[in-house]
Design a protein around this motif. Structure first.
Motif, PDB file in Angstrom:
ATOM      1  N   VAL A 423       0.842  -1.209   0.000  1.00 34.02           N
ATOM      2  CA  VAL A 423       0.000   0.000   0.000  1.00 34.02           C
ATOM      3  C   VAL A 423       0.870   1.248   0.000  1.00 34.02           C
ATOM      4  N   GLU A 424       1.917   1.250   0.837  1.00 31.66           N
ATOM      5  CA  GLU A 424       2.789   2.431   0.937  1.00 31.66           C
ATOM      6  C   GLU A 424       3.427   2.761  -0.403  1.00 31.66           C
ATOM      7  N   ILE A 425       3.955   1.755  -1.066  1.00 33.09           N
ATOM      8  CA  ILE A 425       4.605   1.979  -2.363  1.00 33.09           C
ATOM      9  C   ILE A 425       3.593   2.482  -3.381  1.00 33.09           C
ATOM     10  N   TYR A 426       2.404   1.886  -3.382  1.00 40.28           N
ATOM     11  CA  TYR A 426       1.394   2.254  -4.380  1.00 40.28           C
ATOM     12  C   TYR A 426       0.932   3.706  -4.204  1.00 40.28           C
ATOM     13  N   ILE A 427       0.538   4.081  -2.982  1.00 38.21           N
ATOM     14  CA  ILE A 427      -0.043   5.433  -2.832  1.00 38.21           C
ATOM     15  C   ILE A 427       1.015   6.527  -2.806  1.00 38.21           C
ATOM     16  N   SER A 428       2.300   6.154  -2.632  1.00 37.11           N
ATOM     17  CA  SER A 428       3.354   7.168  -2.716  1.00 37.11           C
ATOM     18  C   SER A 428       3.401   7.782  -4.108  1.00 37.11           C
ATOM     19  N   ASN A 429       2.966   7.019  -5.120  1.00 42.69           N
ATOM     20  CA  ASN A 429       2.904   7.558  -6.485  1.00 42.69           C
ATOM     21  C   ASN A 429       1.902   8.691  -6.611  1.00 42.69           C
ATOM     22  N   TYR A 430       0.943   8.742  -5.683  1.00 41.46           N
ATOM     23  CA  TYR A 430      -0.085   9.778  -5.714  1.00 41.46           C
ATOM     24  C   TYR A 430       0.210  10.888  -4.711  1.00 41.46           C
ATOM     25  N   ASP A 431       1.476  10.961  -4.283  1.00 39.79           N
ATOM     26  CA  ASP A 431       1.959  12.010  -3.380  1.00 39.79           C
ATOM     27  C   ASP A 431       1.402  11.878  -1.965  1.00 39.79           C
ATOM     28  N   PHE A 432       1.011  10.671  -1.563  1.00 35.73           N
ATOM     29  CA  PHE A 432       0.618  10.420  -0.180  1.00 35.73           C
ATOM     30  C   PHE A 432       1.844   9.930   0.592  1.00 35.73           C
ATOM     31  N   GLU A 433       2.206  10.657   1.642  1.00 35.04           N
ATOM     32  CA  GLU A 433       3.381  10.293   2.426  1.00 35.04           C
ATOM     33  C   GLU A 433       3.025   9.195   3.420  1.00 35.04           C
ATOM     34  N   GLU A 434       4.068   8.508   3.906  1.00 37.46           N
ATOM     35  CA  GLU A 434       3.856   7.330   4.745  1.00 37.46           C
ATOM     36  C   GLU A 434       3.039   7.643   5.990  1.00 37.46           C
ATOM     37  N   GLU A 435       3.238   8.836   6.583  1.00 32.45           N
ATOM     38  CA  GLU A 435       2.519   9.148   7.832  1.00 32.45           C
ATOM     39  C   GLU A 435       1.008   9.257   7.644  1.00 32.45           C
ATOM     40  N   LEU A 436       0.570   9.388   6.374  1.00 32.48           N
ATOM     41  CA  LEU A 436      -0.875   9.459   6.121  1.00 32.48           C
ATOM     42  C   LEU A 436      -1.538   8.086   6.087  1.00 32.48           C
ATOM     43  N   LEU A 437      -0.748   7.021   6.045  1.00 39.92           N
ATOM     44  CA  LEU A 437      -1.316   5.683   5.919  1.00 39.92           C
ATOM     45  C   LEU A 437      -2.271   5.352   7.064  1.00 39.92           C
ATOM     46  N   ASN A 438      -1.939   5.802   8.264  1.00 36.78           N
ATOM     47  CA  ASN A 438      -2.766   5.480   9.427  1.00 36.78           C
ATOM     48  C   ASN A 438      -3.705   6.615   9.810  1.00 36.78           C
ATOM     49  N   GLN A 439      -3.890   7.567   8.903  1.00 35.85           N
ATOM     50  CA  GLN A 439      -4.816   8.673   9.138  1.00 35.85           C
ATOM     51  C   GLN A 439      -6.210   8.279   8.658  1.00 35.85           C
ATOM     52  N   LYS A 440      -7.223   8.683   9.432  1.00 39.35           N
ATOM     53  CA  LYS A 440      -8.602   8.415   9.031  1.00 39.35           C
ATOM     54  C   LYS A 440      -8.938   9.200   7.760  1.00 39.35           C
ATOM     55  N   ILE A 441      -9.644   8.561   6.846  1.00 35.08           N
ATOM     56  CA  ILE A 441      -9.999   9.217   5.585  1.00 35.08           C
ATOM     57  C   ILE A 441     -10.878  10.439   5.840  1.00 35.08           C
ATOM     58  N   GLU A 442     -11.723  10.382   6.872  1.00 34.04           N
ATOM     59  CA  GLU A 442     -12.616  11.510   7.167  1.00 34.04           C
ATOM     60  C   GLU A 442     -11.837  12.782   7.500  1.00 34.04           C
ATOM     61  N   SER A 443     -10.576  12.649   7.930  1.00 34.85           N
ATOM     62  CA  SER A 443      -9.778  13.821   8.297  1.00 34.85           C
ATOM     63  C   SER A 443      -9.026  14.423   7.113  1.00 34.85           C
ATOM     64  N   LEU A 444      -9.081  13.774   5.943  1.00 36.00           N
ATOM     65  CA  LEU A 444      -8.389  14.288   4.761  1.00 36.00           C
ATOM     66  C   LEU A 444      -9.156  15.446   4.146  1.00 36.00           C
ATOM     67  N   SER A 445      -8.455  16.255   3.359  1.00 37.34           N
ATOM     68  CA  SER A 445      -9.112  17.344   2.638  1.00 37.34           C
ATOM     69  C   SER A 445      -9.931  16.782   1.482  1.00 37.34           C
ATOM     70  N   GLY A 446     -10.821  17.615   0.920  1.00 39.51           N
ATOM     71  CA  GLY A 446     -11.611  17.195  -0.235  1.00 39.51           C
ATOM     72  C   GLY A 446     -10.737  16.789  -1.408  1.00 39.51           C
ATOM     73  N   GLY A 447      -9.645  17.548  -1.648  1.00 34.98           N
ATOM     74  CA  GLY A 447      -8.741  17.217  -2.743  1.00 34.98           C
ATOM     75  C   GLY A 447      -8.029  15.902  -2.520  1.00 34.98           C
ATOM     76  N   GLU A 448      -7.585  15.653  -1.270  1.00 33.84           N
ATOM     77  CA  GLU A 448      -6.903  14.390  -0.964  1.00 33.84           C
ATOM     78  C   GLU A 448      -7.855  13.204  -1.138  1.00 33.84           C
ATOM     79  N   LYS A 449      -9.125  13.385  -0.754  1.00 40.64           N
ATOM     80  CA  LYS A 449     -10.101  12.295  -0.916  1.00 40.64           C
ATOM     81  C   LYS A 449     -10.331  11.993  -2.393  1.00 40.64           C
ATOM     82  N   ASN A 450     -10.367  13.038  -3.228  1.00 45.21           N
ATOM     83  CA  ASN A 450     -10.559  12.787  -4.658  1.00 45.21           C
ATOM     84  C   ASN A 450      -9.371  12.040  -5.261  1.00 45.21           C
TER      85      ASN A 450
END
Length: 579
Positions: A423-450
């Protein structure tokens, strides 16, 4: 009115601001810009309710400052039994009823002094929002936004875009000193975007507006606040002037920064040679020279030019499929109709080929999202999807596709990924850093959710994508990355969009919803319609050239090709003058 001093704030796993400061004063219309997920909405939340947050620094708000707020995701109450006129007039009606009630009390009260004080306060509040002439004021606002036809409709009948504009009007009618709006342009059709522009420009008072919409940025604001990499800079002037000044500054700073880096690397090489020599020979002079060079290197690193606004945060968005099929009819719609209390689409017919890229366009409330959802569900006899076609769907209601109570990691494990590392390797391509892996999706911005939806869709390897407002909430560079991904995608795309540039840059043709039906329109006719009805042709074409040049400058800076960046900057300056 509002002053932010040295504000710092962090989430448990992410620093947002580092000693940021800015002021807002009377009559400033301020655009608040920055990359998706950088903390703009959180900063507004802190301003709206500072007691809820533990932050360093101070927030000074004039005690008499009344703040109006339009949310990024306004909730439309489908059960609300009130007309648009009544809904907009709620504050007026409430104050009139309060005044009438006080007058009734005064008729029988033995001590009317406290009642007289309440009476005067209510009168002052009513006067602040226009007095007894409230219906005329509402009509003027509705006319300005070309929404007078909504006046007698029930609020529950409004589309999401219509309701958002009504929210803007309602906050303006309540007469605040400051209106804060979080992405008010999202989901608005071309006509309603112009209406929003008119409403913003007609408002007498302070505004703080989060937006990524270049049309609004270019036409509505006289102050810019830019948040990036935990730091903030403010600019008194237009967005066009700010953006050009920023690009020029980037070129100058990055060139100096590159020179500093080169000098630091040269001194590091010298120090390594001196250290090796001192260790071998034990020469005292070599040791003293080494210490001197190390002190010099410390001074160089301390003065190293800090360039928080140089680095561009742009995700690498990919849309992939493992099952590309030869050209065939992927989707066939025959005599499709939809509607609940009333018919919104009737006898609709069209076909999409397996490699077509198509945009559905139309005014807010004409049934675009309903049609897209029905195609995705594929349980309507009027809709036929070829057996070789696998469909994936991006929703403008992000909670339909993402389980917002999941962490990012849990969401992708549920989607079929096997391990944390995968998962970490895959979403890093979309500019998601490792510390976001354990963050709740509800706490992300609208742009990050898209962007997360886009990553999930790509992982599905589907060969037909249904995208409902895919550019919503995305910053400019993320939108450009998505356009590139759409153009490279080896499958069919049917997307609902109100983004002019995404349409002209990505699709083969459009399907226009008009008079409850759909007709196919080539790109030449689409552009002609847009020029005639909504936006100036010269503006749109120059803005497209500007965006292309800005991206080329960004790429030149990334490649440290400063001479090319300077030449492109001169070209951009000449283009801006033509506006």
């Amino acid at each position: 009115m509002i002053k932010i001093n040295n504000l710092s704030y962090s989430f448990p796993n992410k620093d947002l601001y580092n000693n940021i400061s800015f002021t807002l004063e009377d009559d400033q219309h301020c655009a608040f810009i920055g990359s998706s997920g950088i903390g703009k909405s959180t900063l507004i939340d802190i301003i709206m309710d500072p007691e809820r947050y533990m932050f360093d620094g101070t927030i000074e708000i004039d005690p008499n400052c009344r703040i109006g707020y339009v949310s990024q995701f306004p909730k439309l109450d489908k059960t609300k039994e009130t007309t648009v006129l009544e809904y907009l007039g709620e504050e007026f009606i409430k104050l009139q009823n309060e005044i009438a009630s006080i007058c009734t009390e005064m008729e029988t009260a033995s001590d009317i002094d406290p009642l007289l004080e309440k009476y005067q306060e209510a009168l002052d509040a009513l006067d602040a929002i226009g007095g007894d002439d409230f219906e005329s004021i509402i009509n003027k606002k509705l006319n300005l936004a070309n929404l007078d036809y909504l006046k007698n409709l029930m609020v529950s009948e409004l589309s999401g875009g219509e309701f958002k504009l009504i929210q803007v009007i309602k906050e303006m009618l309540n007469g605040p000193n400051l209106i804060i709006m979080d992405e008010p342009d999202v989901f608005l059709d071309f006509e309603n975007l112009n209406s929003l522009k008119n409403l913003i420009n007609s408002h007498k008072g302070m505004m703080l507006v989060i937006t990524h919409n270049r049309y609004l940025l270019n036409h509505c604001f006289n102050k810019i606040i830019h948040l990036e990499n935990m730091e903030l800079q403010e600019f008194d002037g237009s967005y066009i002037d700010y953006n050009f000044t920023l690009l020029q500054t980037k070129i100058e700073l990055q060139e100096l920064s590159a020179a500093d880096d080169e000098e630091i690397e040269r001194n590091e090489r010298i120090i390594k040679r001196l250290r090796d020599r001192a260790e071998v020979t034990g020469e005292t002079a070599a040791g003293r020279y080494l210490k001197g060079k190390m002190k010099f290197l410390e001074r160089l690193e301390a003065r190293r030019i800090k360039t928080p606004f140089v680095e561009i945060k742009q995700p690498y968005i990919r849309l992939t499929t493992n099952n590309a099929v030869e050209e065939k009819i992927a989707l066939k719609v025959n005599n499709y109709s939809s509607g609940f209390d009333k018919i919104i689409l009737e006898n609709v017919n069209f076909e999409i080929k397996s490699n077509d890229k198509v945009a559905i366009i139309g005014l807010n409330g004409t049934g675009k999202t309903t049609l897209l959802k029905d195609i995705y569900k594929n349980n309507n006899t009027s809709i036929e999807i070829d057996s070789d076609i696998e469909v994936a769907y991006l929703s403008q209601n992000q909670g339909e596709i993402l389980n917002e109570s999941n962490t990012v990691l849990e969401e992708f494990l549920d989607a079929g990924f096997k391990t944390y590392d995968e998962v970490e390797i895959y979403i890093s391509n979309y500019d998601f850093e490792e510390e976001l892996l354990n963050q709740k999706i509800e706490s992300l911005s609208g742009g990050e959710k898209n962007i997360l939806q886009l990553a999930k869709i790509s992982a599905s390897k589907a060969n037909m994508l249904l995208l409902d407002e895919p550019t919503s909430h995305l910053d400019t560079y993320s939108q450009m990355a998505l356009e590139t991904a759409i153009k490279k995608y080896n499958g069919a795309i049917l997307m609902v969009s109100h983004d002019y540039y995404s349409i002209i840059n990505c699709v083969d043709y459009v399907l226009l919803i008009e008079d409850k039906t759909i007709r196919k329109m080539n790109m030449k006719k689409f552009k002609k319609m847009i020029y005639a009805k909504y936006f100036d042709k010269d503006y749109l074409e120059i803005e497209q050239k500007k965006m292309d040049l800005e991206m080329k400058i960004a790429i030149s800076l990334r490649n440290t090709d400063f001479e090319r960046a300077k030449a492109l900057s001169e070209e951009l300056e000449a283009l801006i003058k033509s506006l």
